[in-house]
Design a protein around this motif. Structure first.
Motif, mmCIF file in Angstrom:
data_model
loop_
_atom_site.group_PDB
_atom_site.id
_atom_site.type_symbol
_atom_site.label_atom_id
_atom_site.label_comp_id
_atom_site.label_asym_id
_atom_site.label_seq_id
_atom_site.Cartn_x
_atom_site.Cartn_y
_atom_site.Cartn_z
ATOM 1 N N LEU A 143 23.465 -28.527 -80.308
ATOM 2 C CA LEU A 143 22.415 -27.612 -80.753
ATOM 3 C C LEU A 143 22.020 -27.895 -82.198
ATOM 4 C CD1 LEU A 143 23.542 -24.210 -79.187
ATOM 5 C CD2 LEU A 143 21.465 -25.500 -78.643
ATOM 6 N N CYS A 144 22.986 -28.162 -83.040
ATOM 7 C CA CYS A 144 22.678 -28.480 -84.437
ATOM 8 C C CYS A 144 21.795 -29.719 -84.537
ATOM 9 C CB CYS A 144 23.969 -28.696 -85.224
ATOM 10 S SG CYS A 144 24.868 -27.182 -85.605
ATOM 11 N N ILE A 186 19.646 -28.400 -87.762
ATOM 12 C CA ILE A 186 20.210 -27.388 -88.653
ATOM 13 C C ILE A 186 21.701 -27.673 -88.826
ATOM 14 C CG2 ILE A 186 18.561 -25.565 -88.082
ATOM 15 C CD1 ILE A 186 20.658 -24.448 -86.150
ATOM 16 N N SER A 187 22.306 -26.975 -89.787
ATOM 17 C CA SER A 187 23.741 -27.101 -90.011
ATOM 18 C C SER A 187 24.487 -26.065 -89.171
ATOM 19 C CB SER A 187 24.062 -26.891 -91.490
ATOM 20 O OG SER A 187 23.786 -25.547 -91.860
ATOM 21 N N ARG A 188 25.796 -26.140 -89.195
ATOM 22 C CA ARG A 188 26.620 -25.231 -88.388
ATOM 23 C C ARG A 188 26.501 -23.774 -88.860
ATOM 24 N NH1 ARG A 188 30.979 -27.169 -85.039
ATOM 25 N NH2 ARG A 188 30.178 -29.089 -84.100
ATOM 26 N N THR A 189 26.325 -23.555 -90.158
ATOM 27 C CA THR A 189 26.345 -22.178 -90.687
ATOM 28 C C THR A 189 25.250 -21.295 -90.101
ATOM 29 O OG1 THR A 189 27.414 -22.883 -92.746
ATOM 30 C CG2 THR A 189 26.253 -20.756 -92.769
ATOM 31 N N PRO A 190 23.960 -21.670 -90.172
ATOM 32 C CA PRO A 190 22.935 -20.812 -89.575
ATOM 33 C C PRO A 190 23.071 -20.685 -88.062
ATOM 34 C CG PRO A 190 21.963 -22.878 -90.293
ATOM 35 C CD PRO A 190 23.350 -22.832 -90.856
ATOM 36 N N LEU A 191 23.553 -21.763 -87.410
ATOM 37 C CA LEU A 191 23.745 -21.691 -85.966
ATOM 38 C C LEU A 191 24.799 -20.650 -85.621
ATOM 39 C CD1 LEU A 191 23.256 -22.651 -83.072
ATOM 40 C CD2 LEU A 191 25.038 -24.387 -83.455
ATOM 41 N N ARG A 192 25.907 -20.689 -86.326
ATOM 42 C CA ARG A 192 26.987 -19.746 -86.021
ATOM 43 C C ARG A 192 26.574 -18.304 -86.325
ATOM 44 N NH1 ARG A 192 32.221 -23.449 -87.909
ATOM 45 N NH2 ARG A 192 32.284 -24.645 -85.956
ATOM 46 N N ALA A 247 23.520 -17.240 -86.022
ATOM 47 C CA ALA A 247 22.617 -16.912 -84.913
ATOM 48 C C ALA A 247 23.411 -16.562 -83.664
ATOM 49 C CB ALA A 247 21.680 -18.087 -84.637
ATOM 50 N N LEU A 248 24.484 -17.298 -83.405
ATOM 51 C CA LEU A 248 25.317 -17.023 -82.231
ATOM 52 C C LEU A 248 25.980 -15.653 -82.341
ATOM 53 C CD1 LEU A 248 27.017 -20.511 -81.638
ATOM 54 C CD2 LEU A 248 24.972 -19.557 -80.541
ATOM 55 N N LYS A 249 26.346 -15.253 -83.557
ATOM 56 C CA LYS A 249 26.915 -13.916 -83.761
ATOM 57 C C LYS A 249 25.889 -12.832 -83.420
ATOM 58 C CE LYS A 249 30.161 -15.172 -87.458
ATOM 59 N NZ LYS A 249 30.472 -15.020 -88.910
ATOM 60 N N VAL A 250 24.631 -13.070 -83.815
ATOM 61 C CA VAL A 250 23.555 -12.110 -83.517
ATOM 62 C C VAL A 250 23.387 -11.952 -82.012
ATOM 63 C CG1 VAL A 250 21.056 -11.715 -83.645
ATOM 64 C CG2 VAL A 250 22.312 -12.471 -85.679
ATOM 65 N N HIS A 266 18.809 -18.237 -89.862
ATOM 66 C CA HIS A 266 19.599 -17.890 -88.684
ATOM 67 C C HIS A 266 18.836 -16.960 -87.751
ATOM 68 C CE1 HIS A 266 20.665 -14.233 -91.022
ATOM 69 N NE2 HIS A 266 20.852 -13.691 -89.836
ATOM 70 N N ASP A 267 17.920 -16.125 -88.312
ATOM 71 C CA ASP A 267 17.075 -15.280 -87.458
ATOM 72 C C ASP A 267 16.114 -16.129 -86.643
ATOM 73 O OD1 ASP A 267 18.158 -12.827 -88.296
ATOM 74 O OD2 ASP A 267 16.862 -12.772 -90.055
ATOM 75 N N GLU A 268 15.584 -17.166 -87.266
ATOM 76 C CA GLU A 268 14.674 -18.083 -86.576
ATOM 77 C C GLU A 268 15.408 -18.812 -85.452
ATOM 78 O OE1 GLU A 268 10.920 -20.032 -86.011
ATOM 79 O OE2 GLU A 268 11.510 -18.258 -87.165
ATOM 80 N N VAL A 269 16.631 -19.247 -85.749
ATOM 81 C CA VAL A 269 17.447 -19.938 -84.742
ATOM 82 C C VAL A 269 17.787 -18.980 -83.606
ATOM 83 C CG1 VAL A 269 19.638 -21.098 -84.303
ATOM 84 C CG2 VAL A 269 18.386 -21.559 -86.414
ATOM 85 N N ALA A 270 18.152 -17.739 -83.941
ATOM 86 C CA ALA A 270 18.464 -16.742 -82.910
ATOM 87 C C ALA A 270 17.259 -16.501 -82.021
ATOM 88 C CB ALA A 270 18.916 -15.436 -83.563
ATOM 89 N N ALA A 271 16.072 -16.420 -82.619
ATOM 90 C CA ALA A 271 14.851 -16.194 -81.843
ATOM 91 C C ALA A 271 14.581 -17.359 -80.896
ATOM 92 C CB ALA A 271 13.662 -15.993 -82.776
ATOM 93 N N THR A 272 14.816 -18.580 -81.357
ATOM 94 C CA THR A 272 14.606 -19.765 -80.517
ATOM 95 C C THR A 272 15.564 -19.769 -79.332
ATOM 96 O OG1 THR A 272 13.823 -21.091 -82.382
ATOM 97 C CG2 THR A 272 14.671 -22.282 -80.479
ATOM 98 N N LEU A 273 16.833 -19.508 -79.601
ATOM 99 C CA LEU A 273 17.829 -19.502 -78.528
ATOM 100 C C LEU A 273 17.591 -18.348 -77.562
ATOM 101 C CD1 LEU A 273 21.068 -20.399 -80.522
ATOM 102 C CD2 LEU A 273 19.662 -21.898 -79.109
ATOM 103 N N ARG A 274 17.200 -17.194 -78.102
ATOM 104 C CA ARG A 274 16.909 -16.030 -77.248
ATOM 105 C C ARG A 274 15.773 -16.345 -76.280
ATOM 106 N NH1 ARG A 274 15.481 -12.869 -81.014
ATOM 107 N NH2 ARG A 274 17.550 -12.057 -81.551
ATOM 108 N N GLU A 275 14.747 -16.990 -76.786
ATOM 109 C CA GLU A 275 13.612 -17.365 -75.941
ATOM 110 C C GLU A 275 14.041 -18.340 -74.853
ATOM 111 O OE1 GLU A 275 9.318 -19.689 -76.440
ATOM 112 O OE2 GLU A 275 10.249 -18.738 -78.175
ATOM 113 N N GLN A 276 14.900 -19.280 -75.197
ATOM 114 C CA GLN A 276 15.375 -20.262 -74.217
ATOM 115 C C GLN A 276 16.251 -19.602 -73.151
ATOM 116 O OE1 GLN A 276 17.257 -23.386 -76.452
ATOM 117 N NE2 GLN A 276 15.332 -24.126 -77.329
ATOM 118 N N ILE A 277 17.020 -18.599 -73.545
ATOM 119 C CA ILE A 277 17.835 -17.860 -72.579
ATOM 120 C C ILE A 277 16.937 -17.113 -71.610
ATOM 121 C CG2 ILE A 277 19.426 -15.915 -72.314
ATOM 122 C CD1 ILE A 277 20.726 -16.822 -74.982
#
Length: 222
Positions: A36-37, A42-48, A50-53, A9-20
């Protein structure tokens, strides 16, 4: 390299942060979880997670029963953030003036020489980059992890706003003068002076942004 389960989820958060920050996910846009999944495999769990982060960082806003949207930074947000970050970075300059070694100040001198060259050549993008390095160096010289953490969080919001204050008339020269005033106080080991000079620098950044916004509004209306 295979990711550990608790780091996905940290990796996913980093990817989305960079895209933002890159503008691929624009302010106000809806984040479609299913899409996005599929795109990130990825599955919904790590994505969600990451979205919380990213929501906690202030980059996203969550609306119940609707989902997450990329945060839009308003003029009110900027009015509220800049006085806070001015106080925090002022304190960094205060502590840096007390803590920095002569060798560290020499390294900072090199950055200021580079800043002067970029200003004289009106290389605004290079000026922005060096300006960022100087602010980061002063935060590091303060050697206060709590200041660094809070400033880092606020700067993420400011980065989301895509601020271009150096385009205000005379702002480039004014900004350079302010930086040199901060550095002069650091070299003199003048903690109070460094604090005041840094707070002035951040306050004038906000004033310049208001002028840029005013000019843009005038062009739209004309």
């Amino acid at each position: 390299m295979r990711l550990l389960p608790n780091s996905l989820h940290d990796e996913v958060a980093a990817t989305l942060r960079e895209q933002i920050f890159a503008g691929a996910l624009v302010p106000g846009s809806f984040l479609d979880e299913a899409a996005l999944c599929e795109r990130l495999s990825i599955s919904r769990t790590p994505l969600r997670e990451a979205l919380k982060v990213l929501t906690a960082e202030g980059l996203l806003r969550h609306e119940p029963r609707r989902g997450c949207f990329v945060r839009e930074v308003t003029e009110r947000d900027l009015d509220e953030i800049f006085p806070v970050i001015a106080l925090l970075e002022g304190r960094c300059a205060y502590e840096a003036a007390r803590n920095a070694s002569d060798a560290e100040l020499s390294e900072l001198d090199v950055l200021h020489e580079r800043l002067v060259r970029h200003a004289k050549a009106r290389r605004i993008n290079d000026y922005y980059a060096t300006n960022h390095l100087i602010h980061e160096a002063i935060i590091q010289l303060a050697d206060n992890k709590w200041l660094a953490q809070v400033i880092g969080d606020l700067r993420k919001i400011l980065k989301l706003a895509r601020l271009q204050q150096l385009h205000a008339p005379g702002r480039l020269e004014q900004s350079l003068s302010e930086h040199l005033a901060v550095f002069a106080a650091l070299k003199a080991r003048d903690s109070e002076g460094a604090d005041a000079a840094m707070r002035t620098h951040l306050t004038r950044q906000r004033e310049a942004l208001r002028e840029v916004a005013r000019q843009q509004k005038s062009r739209v209306m004309s």
